[in-house]
Design an enzyme around this catalytic site. Structure first.
Site, mmCIF file in Angstrom:
data_model
loop_
_atom_site.group_PDB
_atom_site.id
_atom_site.type_symbol
_atom_site.label_atom_id
_atom_site.label_comp_id
_atom_site.label_asym_id
_atom_site.label_seq_id
_atom_site.Cartn_x
_atom_site.Cartn_y
_atom_site.Cartn_z
ATOM 1 N N CYS A 2 12.856 -9.513 -1.579
ATOM 2 C CA CYS A 2 14.639 -9.163 -1.455
ATOM 3 C C CYS A 2 15.418 -9.072 -0.211
ATOM 4 C CB CYS A 2 14.793 -8.469 -2.574
ATOM 5 S SG CYS A 2 13.036 -8.871 -4.190
ATOM 6 N N ARG A 27 14.739 -14.537 4.191
ATOM 7 C CA ARG A 27 14.388 -13.431 3.910
ATOM 8 C C ARG A 27 13.212 -13.927 2.572
ATOM 9 N NH1 ARG A 27 14.861 -7.806 5.339
ATOM 10 N NH2 ARG A 27 13.941 -7.086 3.738
ATOM 11 N N TRP A 73 13.393 -11.497 -4.902
ATOM 12 C CA TRP A 73 12.017 -12.923 -5.025
ATOM 13 C C TRP A 73 10.796 -12.449 -6.162
ATOM 14 C CZ3 TRP A 73 6.684 -11.468 -3.326
ATOM 15 C CH2 TRP A 73 5.944 -12.765 -2.413
ATOM 16 N N ASN A 97 15.628 -3.432 -3.772
ATOM 17 C CA ASN A 97 13.983 -4.343 -2.886
ATOM 18 C C ASN A 97 13.319 -3.228 -3.163
ATOM 19 O OD1 ASN A 97 12.795 -5.507 -1.483
ATOM 20 N ND2 ASN A 97 14.411 -5.207 1.207
ATOM 21 N N GLY A 98 11.864 -3.748 -3.507
ATOM 22 C CA GLY A 98 10.893 -3.082 -3.622
ATOM 23 C C GLY A 98 10.117 -3.353 -4.648
ATOM 24 N N GLU A 481 -3.870 -20.377 13.390
ATOM 25 C CA GLU A 481 -2.196 -20.086 13.587
ATOM 26 C C GLU A 481 -1.424 -21.768 13.392
ATOM 27 O OE1 GLU A 481 1.779 -18.397 13.723
ATOM 28 O OE2 GLU A 481 0.088 -17.245 12.965
ATOM 29 N N LYS A 485 0.650 -22.576 10.560
ATOM 30 C CA LYS A 485 1.958 -23.219 10.196
ATOM 31 C C LYS A 485 2.163 -24.544 9.757
ATOM 32 C CE LYS A 485 3.871 -19.929 12.503
ATOM 33 N NZ LYS A 485 2.834 -19.267 11.818
ATOM 34 N N GLU A 488 1.953 -23.834 5.894
ATOM 35 C CA GLU A 488 3.127 -22.512 5.175
ATOM 36 C C GLU A 488 4.554 -23.796 5.351
ATOM 37 O OE1 GLU A 488 4.178 -18.329 7.074
ATOM 38 O OE2 GLU A 488 3.675 -19.847 9.034
ATOM 39 N N HIS A 504 -22.048 -25.944 10.379
ATOM 40 C CA HIS A 504 -22.669 -25.370 9.505
ATOM 41 C C HIS A 504 -21.762 -24.534 8.348
ATOM 42 C CE1 HIS A 504 -24.865 -23.122 12.036
ATOM 43 N NE2 HIS A 504 -24.439 -22.630 12.599
ATOM 44 N N LYS A 603 9.952 -13.358 3.910
ATOM 45 C CA LYS A 603 10.579 -13.237 5.795
ATOM 46 C C LYS A 603 9.637 -12.148 5.784
ATOM 47 C CE LYS A 603 10.865 -14.462 9.854
ATOM 48 N NZ LYS A 603 9.904 -15.670 11.134
#
Length: 608
Positions: A2, A27, A73, A97-98, A481, A485, A488, A504, A603
């Site tokens: 947030c 964010r 968020w 926020n939290g 990575e 990406k 995301e 395998h 973020k």
């Protein structure tokens, strides 16, 4: 996650609040709101983007000299207007926020006292609790202090009250919050970027701090009520640093900023300077001396940087390395060793899981700690004995790019420093490796010139639902990575495997509709990788290979080759991740997704 902005000033603060929220959009959020005092408390909330909230404010011609604002968020309760902040109780408003871990018990107690809850959020419990405390104490600052002392969890909060229209009260524990000292007023926000519009004078609050903001002054106290002084910093960021400029998206801008970010990060070895432990802090020689192993704690992209570093440190410095997902580390029984160097990695320096894992490691007796971070005044940096600031500049796009490559540069320097202190690095080898590092920004710039070819590849990915990434050795984490990406920002399901694992199990997925992306450096594992690629072609899979010059993988039907400009030895992972970033970016463009603000993601992950 947030974002919070508060303001009290001589001029109309509504435009400041809204612009601050826009700067915090990166964010991640699903709703936004603000509350201002203009004779009476006025609250506006909306789902969706800040632009919708701004339209509501414009329609109301909202104007005030004091207010708080928030982007949410969702954690407790679905994204909706009734769950959006600010939350109100009897003429006071709160943004938060939290996560408040004991909110259910607080809520039950307050309901017993007659308070009615209108939302599903934990934040509403804070609003009612402050209001309850205010009944027994007419001072808002003291009421907030008493209320926050009952909260368990993480929070950054801002409070305004209709009956007290000349100050804003803020507090933090576990979530970032800083003050801005302006010419015309006082401000607070989750991030410096939100305040550059009004000031570069910043005060970083510490855990347990509360502050009272008036138009021309501020006071900081601790949770026990004792006053405390916090240093005023002049931010090195400029408003231009968080503007898009000529680029379409922040992610694209940050991909192309990597040569500059790497040059800034590696500036300490420019001009022929050698490697020294003091690059990591004045006490680094003492901390590094006697280190027998390395433990890396990180999440997401930073975790992948740690996995690459494991190959480097073990092969060059000859120290055993363990890389742990931070969110898992503190919830299992581990064997502590005081001679372990604990390295924590975080772009923001506020990643809750990583910070908690660091504190757990320290509680186990491991005090040799190092932070690799992009934010000098962050919580993680303040918790470690040593730190290396990556100097990537602000990273706005949710999908990390330049933060990752500068983390790798930091790990390369750490590898050489550990090798040197352990007598594993000859003078000739040191100079050769440092020369390669100094050339790295130029090498990255050459890779960026491949964008037109990568853009053509991306066109073929838009209709795909799945993709498989392969790599070997230190390039396996680069494949991981690349897959992250693609997931995301394009929402294409992607998995990454060490190429030797293909037979395998994952090979069962390969067919003409499953593109396989291979990271193919010209190293000692190249011939093994070629065999793995043949396994793909034999099953009708279509290959997209990022190959070093000299890898001698021929292009043919179903085998697409993009040739990298040069082979770069140990630092090859830094170069090979660049085209994977570009591939994901352009695939997302073709699909039309929200590149900088992908769905469901944030973020700065400041909650567990």
């Amino acid at each position: 996650m947030c974002g919070i902005v508060t303001a009290i000033a001589t001029n109309n603060v509504v435009p400041v609040l809204l612009e601050g929220l826009r700067k915090l959009e990166y964010r991640g959020y699903d709703s936004a709101g603000l509350a201002v005092l203009a004779g009476e408390l006025t609250r506006l909330r909306s789902c969706g983007r800040v632009a919708e909230l701004a339209a509501l404010a414009d329609a109301r011609q909202l104007s005030a000299h004091i207010g708080i604002a928030h982007t949410r968020w969702a954690t407790h309760g679905v994204p909706s207007e009734r769950n959006a902040h600010p939350h109100i109780s009897g003429g006071l408003a709160v943004v938060h926020n939290g996560i408040i871990e004991n909110f259910e018990s607080i809520k039950a107690d307050l309901q017993g006292k007659g308070y009615v809850f209108e939302s599903e959020t934990d934040t509403e419990a804070i609003a009612h609790l402050v209001h309850y405390k205010l009944q027994a104490n007419t001072d808002l600052f003291e009421a907030v202090r008493q209320a926050t002392n009952e909260l368990v969890g993480a929070y950054a909060i801002g409070v305004v009250a209709e009956a007290d229209p000349f100050r804003v009260i803020v507090a933090r524990r576990g979530s970032p919050l800083l003050l801005g000292i302006g010419e015309d007023g006082m401000y607070a926000a989750s991030d410096t970027a939100a305040l550059l519009q009004v000031t570069r004078k910043i005060v970083y609050l510490e855990d347990g701090d509360l502050a009272e903001l008036r138009r021309d002054s501020y006071i900081v106290i601790r949770s026990d009520g004792s006053p405390v002084e916090r240093e005023v910093h002049i931010s090195s960021l400029s408003a231009d640093a968080v503007e898009l400029g000529k680029f379409r998206h922040y992610m694209q801008k940050e991909i192309f900023e990597q040569p500059q970010a790497l040059a800034q990060t590696l500036e300490l070895i420019a001009g022929g300077a050698g490697i020294t432990p003091q690059h990591f802090g004045a006490r680094a020689g003492e901390v590094f001396d006697g280190v027998r192993r390395v433990l890396v704690l990180a999440c997401g992209t930073s975790y992948h940087a740690g996995l690459v570093a494991r190959y480097w440190i073990e092969s060059i410095a000859k120290l055993p390395v363990t890389v742990e997902i931070a969110s898992e580390y503190r919830y299992r029984e581990s064997v502590p060793d005081p001679d372990t160097l604990v390295v924590v990695i975080s772009q923001s320096g506020e990643t809750a899981d990583t910070l908690a894992a660091l504190k757990h490691a320290k509680a186990l007796g491991m005090q040799r700690t190092l932070a690799i971070c992009n934010v000098p005044e962050s919580a993680i940096v303040r918790e470690t004995a040593l730190r290396f600031i990556t100097r990537a500049g602000p990273e706005i796009g949710v999908a990390s790019t330049k933060a990752f490559t500068t983390q790798l540069a930091a790990f390369a320097l750490l590898t050489l420093a550990l090798a040197k202190i352990n007598g594993r690095l000859s003078a000739e080898d040191e100079e050769r490796r440092l020369a390669a590092l100094r050339h790295l920004p130029v090498a990255v710039q050459k890779v960026l010139e491949l964008e037109p070819e990568i853009e053509q590849w991306a066109q073929r990915f838009a209709g795909k639902e799945h993709a498989l990434f392969l790599g070997r050795g230190s390039h396996w984490p680069i494949a991981m990575e690349g897959a992250l990406k693609l997931k995301e920002i394009s929402y294409i399901h992607a998995e990454a495997y060490a190429a030797g694992e293909l037979k395998h199990g994952p090979l069962a997925l390969v067919d003409k509709d499953m593109p396989v992306i291979a990271v193919s450096p010209a190293d000692e594992l190249l011939e093994k990788l070629k065999s793995n690629l043949q396994e793909v072609r034999a099953r009708g899979g279509e290959l997209y290979v990022f190959a070093d010059a000299g890898s001698e993988i021929p292009e043919s039907e179903g085998v697409h080759i993009l040739h990298m400009p040069e082979h770069y030895g140990m630092l090859s992972p830094v170069l090979h991740v660049i085209p994977l970033q570009l591939l994901s970016y352009h695939a997302a463009l073709v699909k039309g997704t929200d590149v900088d603000k992908p769905r469901n993601l944030a973020k700065s992950v400041t909650v567990e």
